[in-house]
Motif scaffolding. Structure first.
Motif, PDB file in Angstrom:
ATOM      1  N   GLU A  79      -0.217  10.437   0.331  1.00  0.00           N
ATOM      2  CA  GLU A  79       0.308   9.107   0.672  1.00  0.00           C
ATOM      3  C   GLU A  79       0.363   8.920   2.186  1.00  0.00           C
ATOM      4  OE1 GLU A  79       1.606  10.844  -1.788  1.00  0.00           O
ATOM      5  OE2 GLU A  79       2.161   9.535  -3.462  1.00  0.00           O
ATOM      6  N   LEU A  80       0.819   9.964   2.840  1.00  0.00           N
ATOM      7  CA  LEU A  80       0.904   9.915   4.298  1.00  0.00           C
ATOM      8  C   LEU A  80      -0.479   9.683   4.896  1.00  0.00           C
ATOM      9  CD1 LEU A  80       2.934  10.371   6.624  1.00  0.00           C
ATOM     10  CD2 LEU A  80       2.274  12.771   6.612  1.00  0.00           C
TER      11      LEU A  80
ATOM     12  N   ALA B  33      10.447   6.515   7.149  1.00  0.00           N
ATOM     13  CA  ALA B  33       9.073   6.067   6.981  1.00  0.00           C
ATOM     14  C   ALA B  33       9.015   4.631   6.507  1.00  0.00           C
ATOM     15  CB  ALA B  33       8.342   6.963   6.014  1.00  0.00           C
ATOM     16  N   ALA B  34       9.958   4.217   5.737  1.00  0.00           N
ATOM     17  CA  ALA B  34      10.006   2.833   5.294  1.00  0.00           C
ATOM     18  C   ALA B  34      11.392   2.592   4.755  1.00  0.00           C
ATOM     19  CB  ALA B  34       8.988   2.578   4.204  1.00  0.00           C
TER      20      ALA B  34
ATOM     21  N   LEU C 268       1.178   2.748  13.264  1.00  0.00           N
ATOM     22  CA  LEU C 268       0.745   1.504  12.624  1.00  0.00           C
ATOM     23  C   LEU C 268       0.862   1.580  11.115  1.00  0.00           C
ATOM     24  CD1 LEU C 268      -2.428   0.655  14.742  1.00  0.00           C
ATOM     25  CD2 LEU C 268      -0.188  -0.420  14.842  1.00  0.00           C
TER      26      LEU C 268
ATOM     27  N   GLU D  76      -3.078  -7.341  -4.481  1.00  0.00           N
ATOM     28  CA  GLU D  76      -3.677  -6.042  -4.173  1.00  0.00           C
ATOM     29  C   GLU D  76      -3.547  -5.739  -2.677  1.00  0.00           C
ATOM     30  OE1 GLU D  76      -6.204  -4.061  -6.259  1.00  0.00           O
ATOM     31  OE2 GLU D  76      -6.338  -2.681  -4.566  1.00  0.00           O
TER      32      GLU D  76
ATOM     33  N   MET E   5      -2.977   8.221   3.460  1.00  0.00           N
ATOM     34  CA  MET E   5      -3.419   6.857   3.173  1.00  0.00           C
ATOM     35  C   MET E   5      -2.777   5.871   4.147  1.00  0.00           C
ATOM     36  SD  MET E   5      -5.556   7.026   0.736  1.00  0.00           S
ATOM     37  CE  MET E   5      -6.093   8.696   1.044  1.00  0.00           C
ATOM     38  N   ARG E   6      -1.504   6.125   4.466  1.00  0.00           N
ATOM     39  CA  ARG E   6      -0.834   5.249   5.435  1.00  0.00           C
ATOM     40  C   ARG E   6      -1.481   5.386   6.806  1.00  0.00           C
ATOM     41  NH1 ARG E   6       4.208   6.987   2.837  1.00  0.00           N
ATOM     42  NH2 ARG E   6       4.686   8.536   4.419  1.00  0.00           N
TER      43      ARG E   6
ATOM     44  N   ALA F  12       2.298   0.752  -2.120  1.00  0.00           N
ATOM     45  CA  ALA F  12       2.227   1.849  -3.090  1.00  0.00           C
ATOM     46  C   ALA F  12       2.134   3.216  -2.429  1.00  0.00           C
ATOM     47  CB  ALA F  12       1.034   1.639  -4.026  1.00  0.00           C
ATOM     48  N   VAL F  13       1.789   3.259  -1.151  1.00  0.00           N
ATOM     49  CA  VAL F  13       1.734   4.570  -0.488  1.00  0.00           C
ATOM     50  C   VAL F  13       2.819   4.701   0.573  1.00  0.00           C
ATOM     51  CG1 VAL F  13      -0.699   5.014  -0.922  1.00  0.00           C
ATOM     52  CG2 VAL F  13      -0.052   3.747   1.128  1.00  0.00           C
ATOM     53  N   GLN F  14       3.855   3.861   0.479  1.00  0.00           N
ATOM     54  CA  GLN F  14       4.831   3.880   1.570  1.00  0.00           C
ATOM     55  C   GLN F  14       6.249   4.278   1.180  1.00  0.00           C
ATOM     56  OE1 GLN F  14       3.971   0.120   3.599  1.00  0.00           O
ATOM     57  NE2 GLN F  14       3.328   1.456   5.257  1.00  0.00           N
TER      58      GLN F  14
ATOM     59  N   LEU G  39      -4.767   3.721   7.155  1.00  0.00           N
ATOM     60  CA  LEU G  39      -4.827   2.279   6.896  1.00  0.00           C
ATOM     61  C   LEU G  39      -5.524   1.481   8.005  1.00  0.00           C
ATOM     62  CD1 LEU G  39      -4.144  -0.290   5.325  1.00  0.00           C
ATOM     63  CD2 LEU G  39      -1.827  -0.157   6.186  1.00  0.00           C
TER      64      LEU G  39
ATOM     65  N   VAL H 176      -0.439  -3.500   8.739  1.00  0.00           N
ATOM     66  CA  VAL H 176       0.616  -3.767   7.759  1.00  0.00           C
ATOM     67  C   VAL H 176       1.039  -5.227   7.830  1.00  0.00           C
ATOM     68  CG1 VAL H 176       2.952  -3.204   7.040  1.00  0.00           C
ATOM     69  CG2 VAL H 176       1.420  -1.376   7.763  1.00  0.00           C
TER      70      VAL H 176
ATOM     71  N   ILE I  77       0.328  -4.895  -2.308  1.00  0.00           N
ATOM     72  CA  ILE I  77       0.877  -3.791  -3.091  1.00  0.00           C
ATOM     73  C   ILE I  77       0.160  -2.472  -2.798  1.00  0.00           C
ATOM     74  CG2 ILE I  77       1.341  -2.952  -5.428  1.00  0.00           C
ATOM     75  CD1 ILE I  77       3.150  -5.242  -4.569  1.00  0.00           C
ATOM     76  N   SER I  78      -1.140  -2.528  -2.507  1.00  0.00           N
ATOM     77  CA  SER I  78      -1.841  -1.270  -2.222  1.00  0.00           C
ATOM     78  C   SER I  78      -1.221  -0.586  -1.007  1.00  0.00           C
ATOM     79  CB  SER I  78      -3.329  -1.516  -2.003  1.00  0.00           C
ATOM     80  OG  SER I  78      -3.537  -2.339  -0.877  1.00  0.00           O
ATOM     81  N   ILE I  79      -0.707  -1.368  -0.086  1.00  0.00           N
ATOM     82  CA  ILE I  79      -0.034  -0.768   1.068  1.00  0.00           C
ATOM     83  C   ILE I  79       1.328  -0.207   0.654  1.00  0.00           C
ATOM     84  CG2 ILE I  79       0.988  -1.230   3.325  1.00  0.00           C
ATOM     85  CD1 ILE I  79      -1.206  -3.294   3.796  1.00  0.00           C
TER      86      ILE I  79
ATOM     87  N   TYR J  51      -9.450   4.977  -2.123  1.00  0.00           N
ATOM     88  CA  TYR J  51      -8.203   4.261  -2.363  1.00  0.00           C
ATOM     89  C   TYR J  51      -8.260   2.809  -1.891  1.00  0.00           C
ATOM     90  CZ  TYR J  51      -3.362   2.884  -2.619  1.00  0.00           C
ATOM     91  OH  TYR J  51      -2.219   2.198  -2.925  1.00  0.00           O
ATOM     92  N   TRP J  52      -8.674   2.591  -0.662  1.00  0.00           N
ATOM     93  CA  TRP J  52      -8.575   1.241  -0.085  1.00  0.00           C
ATOM     94  C   TRP J  52      -9.785   0.358  -0.406  1.00  0.00           C
ATOM     95  CZ3 TRP J  52      -3.885  -0.020   1.409  1.00  0.00           C
ATOM     96  CH2 TRP J  52      -3.037   0.950   1.941  1.00  0.00           C
TER      97      TRP J  52
END
Lengths: 180, 543, 344
Positions: free
Chosen positions: B464-465, B20-21, B119, A72, B467-468, A79-81, B471, A43, A75-77, B506-507
């Protein structure tokens, strides 16, 4: 002392603050800030890299097309947070204020504050582009969901729904499974 | 002048205490309750699945009911607290690991930044040490002298509904990947903690559907997918047809055949879902190329074992089919396909639970004569070990250029890497069949990052979780994609094949996912083949 | 708050010992009774805890492999990281315990975007831990000179080595500094590193403060307040304690009683705290087991009797389908059945 020199001179400081500001929206910003290894801290690492690149582009009046890659990355990060769309892109705007503050605090470069129109316009374009990217990311995410269902992996959990996508023979069997 | 503006902006960013954020916790972690919102939890197990499992001999899945984590009332059974505490006491008596891990942690924090969930989310309760403290705090309160006397001052707290909810949230935000464990000076393994938390939760009827439905399917039909015998057979036969139309060679297959030399078991996802089915085609091609005398089984048609993600009883019950079927068919030994958690069970639990496997023979490769001494007792060989041995003895003919459309990298799956030490066999195979590069150093081998969706968390309601959590892995994939033009992520895990596909979609949508055996089969040259130019190997569409 | 409480607790303990030892007759309590009591609690508690751990079986072989396991001849086996024999396990455990190998593993790739901070930061914890633990060990060993008469030659060697730099008079021992520094570093790390502070409990700060106070009182006695104490009497008491014939000579000095009392507290606290990691590290199943579970069966003493959903039951349910699609069955279909499979 032209504005390009001003950006070069204060660049590192501005980017640092910008990164700090963006990461301060996270619970564990302490960690995200400190660890610079991109792989140990995806991150923080990606934000630093992305914002650094973006700042260079913004400060030299680059073609907004070029904003896409660094945006990208960030924002891609986000967008899922668990951010709302507004929250996800808001930190980009902050660079306007950070730059103004940096110049205003520097006696030699105070006059540059008046010359920030182009820069701020670039930031606005970047924010708009960021909205587009945010939406693309969200759409991609839903595509991923659909792809997962189509690929058959989804059958694991709820046999009723994907069964309708299968051919006749399988459909029958899956219904039987459900009727345990 | 501009400072207040900046503050205003940040207010639009940080709204409300979302762990979470969002908010920075200034309060003690014990004072921050969990909140369930859509997307933050996996759907709970359906009533009929829980009832079915509870009716099976040797299993106990009580308190089947309709409920939702978002409700205040979780409809816990009468005396739930005593059930949990008694359950904990019982497990302290049964698992030395639990006792030691409860007592030994010094909270040095070495594990904290090693967890992909931490992370990716930044949520401090996802630091492995804190995940364990969720349980440890209750342990202190009821099972240690200090905790009984000094209470909260020494980090003890009473078991409450809110604690229980916290357990549910965070034991299902851990994939039991064991990455933290290799950095812990005492080897404290969060996977053990998470397993215990999940076992305890099942005692009061808390579980998720993505895990319990496959468990009940597997119990009844032999595989997680719920494929019945004829469907399973049909699916494999489809793949046989595909292989034939691609290569001109029709693999000879059989099901439930008594007297076969080898029983082959792989995760059922491989015969059903993309991209795993290309790996299954790979198995068919590989076994045909060497003329292996083997059989599939419809009764033991699942390599994976979601029981591992519930409790040790369910794990044992599902796993028992492998030996039972091997004995019934009278095979000499078993070869297992590519799968991560399946191999954790096979390598570390199977023979302990369901052995001794004295009705089988010490595995010997019928092609090379190699004796697999490392599987001498459990009599189950990993497909990568088997293939690497074939290659070493020159029993396979490859044309590496058939994989020239691929630039691969290799993802070590958590369980083979950290619970088995299967690290170099797949690499040895890759060296012979494809052009490939490693991902950065601290993201591979024993330090590999999880796909973020293991242990039954590969469900789409928490996308979403996932994907996080994925990461850290995706980030390394992206790096080799950009630097080396990598377009294929190979792995030896069926869950990975499904979940990394989503993660990459996605990534880094440019990178696909495949099993190692798919790459092997792509490159194999067979005698009677009538293979055209397959631009995408086994994935080429043939009409 | 948590760290402040630790300080308060230690200050209170110091006051108790200081004031207490001034009361006539009390030196016997602080010099003889409490040390025996503390030692009993320590030994008893320690053994109790280890036995308690030992009582729980290790049902499954759950070693963590941190490298290539033993498999085919041509695949290089990483003997330390995925041990296959007892000797390899011993080597793994030895390095783990002696060099804190897992903490050392805390390396980071050197691929960095930012020009600054590189990977050394991740070794800090290892370094602090090494300084702290080895200094502590040396200090404990050096104290053996008080209990043994005559003093074994190797203790003198160690002391010589420890004081190699010959700074000050009497010569400062490196490990005295090391122990103090270790406490301060580990304590500051807890305060400064945000996520570590978030997880720290009183139980984490208290032992550090306590050990720090022990080291300070010890150092005061050795280097600064030598005249306040009577080293001959202390040695007499120490030797007396180990030979179960303790005598307290004339005035020993309050600082000594404070030091001794704090040590007693540490000993008594030890078995009930996280300090038991000292014993636990030897017994951790993820580290002390062999990775040979497919070659040698590991036995679970409480292995429950659970049988799978039987093949018979499976075939009974699906026989018709199996026969239809040509899958071999154990029992052929009965002549005719009227019942249809229920859908939904």
């Amino acid at each position: 002392m032209d504005i390009a020199e001003g950006f070069r001179f204060h660049g590192d400081k501005i980017v640092n603050r910008w990164v700090e500001y963006t990461l301060s929206t996270y619970t564990s910003s302490g960690f995200f800030l400190k660890e610079r290894d991109k792989f140990a801290n995806p991150v923080g690492g990606n934000f630093r890299e992305g914002l650094q690149k973006l700042f260079l582009l913004l400060s030299k009046d680059a073609d907004p097309q070029e904003f896409t890659a660094p945006l990208e990355q960030i924002i891609s990060i986000r967008a899922v947070q668990e951010f709302t769309p507004g929250q996800a892109v808001a930190p980009l705007n902050a660079v306007k204020h950070i730059v103004r503050e940096a110049f205003a605090a520097d006696k030699e470069r105070q006059h540059l504050v008046g010359e920030l129109y182009d820069f701020e316009f670039s930031v606005d374009l970047a924010v708009i582009a960021a909205f587009d990217i945010y939406m693309q990311c969200r759409e991609r995410l839903y595509q991923v969901r659909i792809a997962e269902i189509k690929s058959g992996n989804h059958i694991l959990t709820d046999s009723k729904c994907p069964s309708s996508m299968l051919d006749g023979d399988n459909k029958k069997n899956i219904k039987t499974v459900n009727g345990i | 002048m501009s400072v207040p503006k900046l503050e205003q902006l940040s207010q639009s960013v940080v709204q409300g205490p979302s762990l979470a954020a969002g908010a920075i916790p200034t309060r003690d972690w014990m004072d921050i309750p969990v909140k369930f919102t859509p997307g933050s939890y996996a759907y709970v197990a359906k009533k009929d699945k829980v009832e079915y499992l509870n009716s099976q001999s040797g299993l106990s899945f009580p308190n089947a009911r309709e409920w939702s984590p978002e409700d205040d009332d979780w409809k816990l059974p009468e005396g739930w607290k005593e059930i949990i505490l008694k359950g904990l006491q019982e497990r302290l008596g049964k698992f030395r690991s639990l006792k030691i891990f409860m007592d030994c942690c010094v909270r040095c924090g070495a594990c904290a930044d090693k967890c992909h969930f931490f992370l990716g989310t930044g949520d401090p309760k996802n630091m492995p040490v804190l995940r364990a403290e969720l349980l440890r705090s209750v342990y202190r309160n009821d099972f240690t002298l200090g905790g009984k006397i000094l209470g909260r001052m020494v980090g003890a707290r009473e078991m409450t509904v809110s604690v229980l909810k916290e357990w549910f949230m965070y034991s299902y935000q851990c994939t039991e990947c064991r990455r933290c464990s290799i950095f812990c000076p005492y080897g404290i393994d969060t996977a053990e903690i998470t397993m215990m938390l999940r076992e305890l939760l099942h005692l009061v009827g808390i579980g998720i559907n993505w895990i319990l439905e496959p468990v009940s399917n597997s119990n009844r039909t032999g595989n997680h997918m719920g494929l019945q015998p004829h469907t399973f057979k049909d699916n494999v036969e489809f793949l046989v047809e595909d292989v034939e139309s691609l290569t001109g060679v029709k693999p000879d297959i059989s099901f439930n055949r008594k007297g076969a030399e080898i029983l082959f078991i792989t995760p059922s996802a491989d015969v059903f879902a993309e991209p795993g089915l290309y790996t299954a085609m790979g198995y068919l091609l590989l076994f045909e190329a060497i003329g292996l005398d083997y059989t599939w089984s419809t009764y033991a048609s699942e390599g994976g074992n979601f029981g591992l993600f519930t409790n040790n009883e369910a794990m044992k019950k599902l796993n028992a089919k492998m030996y039972a079927e091997a004995e019934r068919l009278g095979v000499k030994y078993i070869i297992g396909g590519e799968c991560g958690h399946m191999w954790r069970v096979v390598h570390q639990y199977m023979e302990t639970m369901n052995g001794p496997a004295d009705f089988l023979e010490k595995p010997v490769s019928p092609i090379t004569g190699t004796v697999f001494e490392n599987a001498a007792s459990s009599k189950m060989v990993h497909i990568s070990e088997f293939t690497a041995d074939l290659i070493k003895h020159g029993k396979l003919k490859f044309d590496k250029s058939r994989n020239s459309h691929i630039k691969a990298t290799f993802h070590d799956s958590c369980n083979p890497a950290r619970a088995m030490g299967l690290i170099d066999e797949p690499r040895y195979i890759l060296d012979h069949v494809v052009d490939w590069v490693e991902m950065p150093e601290n993201t591979i081998r024993e330090q590999t990052f999880c796909c973020g969706s293991g242990t039954g968390l590969n469900t789409d309601e928490i996308m979403e979780l996932r994907m996080r959590a994925g990461l850290p892995r995706a980030n390394a994939v992206k790096y080799v994609h950009e630097k080396h033009g990598v377009n294929m992520l190979s792995c030896v895990c069926a869950i990975d094949r499904a979940t990394l596909t989503s993660l990459n979609d996605y990534w880094t949508p440019e990178v696909g996912v495949c099993g190692v055996t798919e790459l092997v089969a792509n490159a194999i040259v067979q005698e009677d083949e009538t293979r055209g130019e397959l631009e995408e190997g086994l994935r080429t569409m043939v009409f | 708050m948590k760290y402040a409480f630790s300080f308060l607790a230690v200050i209170a303990l110091i006051l108790i010992a200081w004031l207490g030892s001034q009361i006539p007759g009390m030196p016997y309590l602080f010099g003889i009774a409490l040390p025996y009591l503390a030692m009993m609690i320590f030994l008893g508690g320690f053994v109790y805890r280890v036995v308690q751990w030992g009582k729980s079986p290790v049902p499954f072989s759950i070693q963590t492999t941190c490298g290539q396991g033993k498999s085919l001849d041509f695949i290089k086996h990483d003997r330390l990281e995925a041990p296959d024999t007892t000797a390899e396990v011993v080597a793994r455990m030895f390095l783990e315990i002696v060099t804190f190998r897992s903490l050392f593993r805390n390396t980071k790739s050197e691929l960095h975007d930012g020009p600054k901070i590189t990977y050394e930061s991740s070794k800090w914890l290892w370094l602090f831990a090494i300084i702290f633990h080895y200094s502590f060990l040396m200090v404990v060993i050096r104290h053996m000179r008080l209990f043994l008469d005559p003093v074994p030659f190797w203790i003198a060697w160690l002391e010589f080595g420890d004081g190699l730099f010959q700074v000050g008079a009497p010569t400062w021992y490196m490990t005295d500094i090391g122990l103090l520094a270790g406490c301060v570093l580990l304590f500051s790390r807890r305060l400064i590193t945000r996520h570590v502070r978030f997880i720290s409990l009183v139980n984490d700060y208290f032992p550090l403060v306590l050990i720090f106070a022990i080291a300070v009182t010890g150092i005061l006695m050795r280097y600064f307040l030598r005249t306040e104490i009577d080293i001959v009497n202390i040695k007499q008491l120490a030797v007396g304690l180990v030979t179960f014939s303790p005598v307290i000579g004339t005035e020993i000095g309050a600082i000594f009683y404070i030091h001794l009392f704090l040590v007693c507290v540490l000993l008594a606290y030890f078995p009930f705290s996280k300090l038991m990691h000292f014993a636990g590290v030897f017994m951790s199943p993820t580290r002390n087991m062999k990775n040979n579970t497919r070659a040698v069966r590991h036995v679970n003493p409480w292995n429950p009797k659970i049988i799978p959903h039987s093949y018979g039951g499976y075939e009974d349910e699906f026989r018709e389908f199996m026969v239809d699609s040509g899958i071999p069955v154990e029992k052929e279909l009965p002549p005719k059945k009227d019942e249809e499979k229920d859908e939904e």
